[in-house]
Design a protein around this motif. Sequence first.
Motif, mmCIF file in Angstrom:
data_model
loop_
_atom_site.group_PDB
_atom_site.id
_atom_site.type_symbol
_atom_site.label_atom_id
_atom_site.label_comp_id
_atom_site.label_asym_id
_atom_site.label_seq_id
_atom_site.Cartn_x
_atom_site.Cartn_y
_atom_site.Cartn_z
ATOM 1 N N SER A 1 0.841 -1.193 0.000
ATOM 2 C CA SER A 1 0.000 0.000 0.000
ATOM 3 C C SER A 1 0.882 1.252 0.000
ATOM 4 N N ALA A 2 0.257 2.391 -0.228
ATOM 5 C CA ALA A 2 0.999 3.654 -0.257
ATOM 6 C C ALA A 2 1.633 3.931 1.104
ATOM 7 N N GLU A 3 0.926 3.561 2.181
ATOM 8 C CA GLU A 3 1.485 3.770 3.522
ATOM 9 C C GLU A 3 2.733 2.924 3.737
ATOM 10 N N GLU A 4 2.695 1.663 3.286
ATOM 11 C CA GLU A 4 3.849 0.786 3.460
ATOM 12 C C GLU A 4 5.054 1.290 2.680
ATOM 13 N N VAL A 5 4.818 1.774 1.470
ATOM 14 C CA VAL A 5 5.914 2.320 0.658
ATOM 15 C C VAL A 5 6.500 3.549 1.345
ATOM 16 N N ALA A 6 5.622 4.428 1.849
ATOM 17 C CA ALA A 6 6.089 5.641 2.515
ATOM 18 C C ALA A 6 6.877 5.303 3.777
ATOM 19 N N VAL A 7 6.417 4.320 4.532
ATOM 20 C CA VAL A 7 7.140 3.922 5.752
ATOM 21 C C VAL A 7 8.529 3.415 5.399
ATOM 22 N N GLY A 8 8.634 2.583 4.382
ATOM 23 C CA GLY A 8 9.944 2.075 3.978
ATOM 24 C C GLY A 8 10.903 3.182 3.568
ATOM 25 N N LYS A 9 10.401 4.130 2.774
ATOM 26 C CA LYS A 9 11.257 5.245 2.344
ATOM 27 C C LYS A 9 11.676 6.112 3.525
ATOM 28 N N LEU A 10 10.712 6.414 4.412
ATOM 29 C CA LEU A 10 11.036 7.275 5.559
ATOM 30 C C LEU A 10 12.030 6.614 6.503
ATOM 31 N N GLU A 11 11.870 5.308 6.742
ATOM 32 C CA GLU A 11 12.834 4.608 7.601
ATOM 33 C C GLU A 11 14.240 4.705 7.004
ATOM 34 N N ASN A 12 14.339 4.566 5.686
ATOM 35 C CA ASN A 12 15.644 4.698 5.025
ATOM 36 C C ASN A 12 16.192 6.114 5.175
ATOM 37 N N TYR A 13 15.319 7.126 5.001
ATOM 38 C CA TYR A 13 15.764 8.511 5.175
ATOM 39 C C TYR A 13 16.226 8.756 6.611
ATOM 40 N N PHE A 14 15.469 8.275 7.582
ATOM 41 C CA PHE A 14 15.844 8.482 8.989
ATOM 42 C C PHE A 14 17.192 7.843 9.291
ATOM 43 N N GLU B 1 15.409 15.796 0.780
ATOM 44 C CA GLU B 1 14.701 14.736 0.066
ATOM 45 C C GLU B 1 13.544 14.201 0.905
ATOM 46 N N ALA B 2 13.794 13.997 2.192
ATOM 47 C CA ALA B 2 12.761 13.464 3.080
ATOM 48 C C ALA B 2 11.608 14.451 3.232
ATOM 49 N N LEU B 3 11.916 15.737 3.316
ATOM 50 C CA LEU B 3 10.867 16.748 3.485
ATOM 51 C C LEU B 3 9.939 16.814 2.277
ATOM 52 N N SER B 4 10.420 16.375 1.119
ATOM 53 C CA SER B 4 9.559 16.387 -0.072
ATOM 54 C C SER B 4 8.419 15.373 0.042
ATOM 55 N N THR C 1 22.047 14.108 16.843
ATOM 56 C CA THR C 1 22.343 13.016 17.779
ATOM 57 C C THR C 1 22.991 11.816 17.117
ATOM 58 N N LYS C 2 22.794 11.667 15.795
ATOM 59 C CA LYS C 2 23.318 10.531 15.032
ATOM 60 C C LYS C 2 22.812 9.193 15.576
ATOM 61 N N LYS C 3 21.571 9.214 16.130
ATOM 62 C CA LYS C 3 20.942 7.990 16.634
ATOM 63 C C LYS C 3 19.488 7.976 16.212
ATOM 64 N N ASN C 4 19.082 6.869 15.607
ATOM 65 C CA ASN C 4 17.676 6.688 15.240
ATOM 66 C C ASN C 4 17.097 5.653 16.195
ATOM 67 N N LEU C 5 16.486 6.111 17.280
ATOM 68 C CA LEU C 5 15.980 5.221 18.319
ATOM 69 C C LEU C 5 14.503 4.890 18.162
ATOM 70 N N ASN C 6 13.838 5.426 17.141
ATOM 71 C CA ASN C 6 12.403 5.243 16.984
ATOM 72 C C ASN C 6 12.086 4.555 15.662
ATOM 73 N N PHE C 7 10.899 3.957 15.613
ATOM 74 C CA PHE C 7 10.393 3.394 14.362
ATOM 75 C C PHE C 7 8.988 3.929 14.133
ATOM 76 N N ILE C 8 8.560 3.883 12.905
ATOM 77 C CA ILE C 8 7.248 4.431 12.536
ATOM 78 C C ILE C 8 6.172 3.424 12.920
ATOM 79 N N SER C 9 5.231 3.864 13.770
ATOM 80 C CA SER C 9 4.140 2.972 14.166
ATOM 81 C C SER C 9 2.833 3.331 13.468
ATOM 82 N N ASP C 10 2.665 4.582 13.060
ATOM 83 C CA ASP C 10 1.449 4.983 12.355
ATOM 84 C C ASP C 10 1.791 6.147 11.439
#
Length: 156
Positions: free
Chosen positions: A58-71, A89-92, A130-139
């Motif tokens: 779905s569009a949400e799943e694609v967006a989550v994958g891209k955002l996780e990569n950007y983060f 790029e992420a802000l777009s 901080t150079k740390k990504n401690l969170n994941f996208i839940s919604d």
Amino acid sequence: MKKRILKSPANRLVFIALFSLMAMGACKSKKKVVAETPPPAPVEQVEAPATPSTPQPSAEEVAVGKLENYFNSVANSNNVQAANSTIQEALSMFSNQETPVLIVIHEESGIKDYDEPTTISKYLNYLKDTKKNLNFISDIRLDNSGRVSELELRRK
């Protein structure tokens, strides 16, 4: 008066011998039955034609994958310029730079407690610093144009 049949040693011996013969006879008959059954016939497997039925994400799943990569890219960037270009790029992907980002710090029986709300621009700069990504996208919520309008994160 009742007579006891097993009182004499001879009767006991005969009874034990009959009982053991019956037990051995039962075991032998089971073995014969098992040995006499023919092996099952080979079953031919019919291969169904391969149909590409993999569901499209779905569009949400694609967006989550891209955002996780950007983060992860922003958090692991070696220099500030690379991080800033990744942030642009992420802000777009967002409806605007003030898109709310909510971070869940605790949830109990369906009630969520959030950290202080922030914006995507501030969150991406926080990752850069901080150079740390401690969170994941839940919604994630998308607007009509397919851009992210709200983001909810959780601790990994």
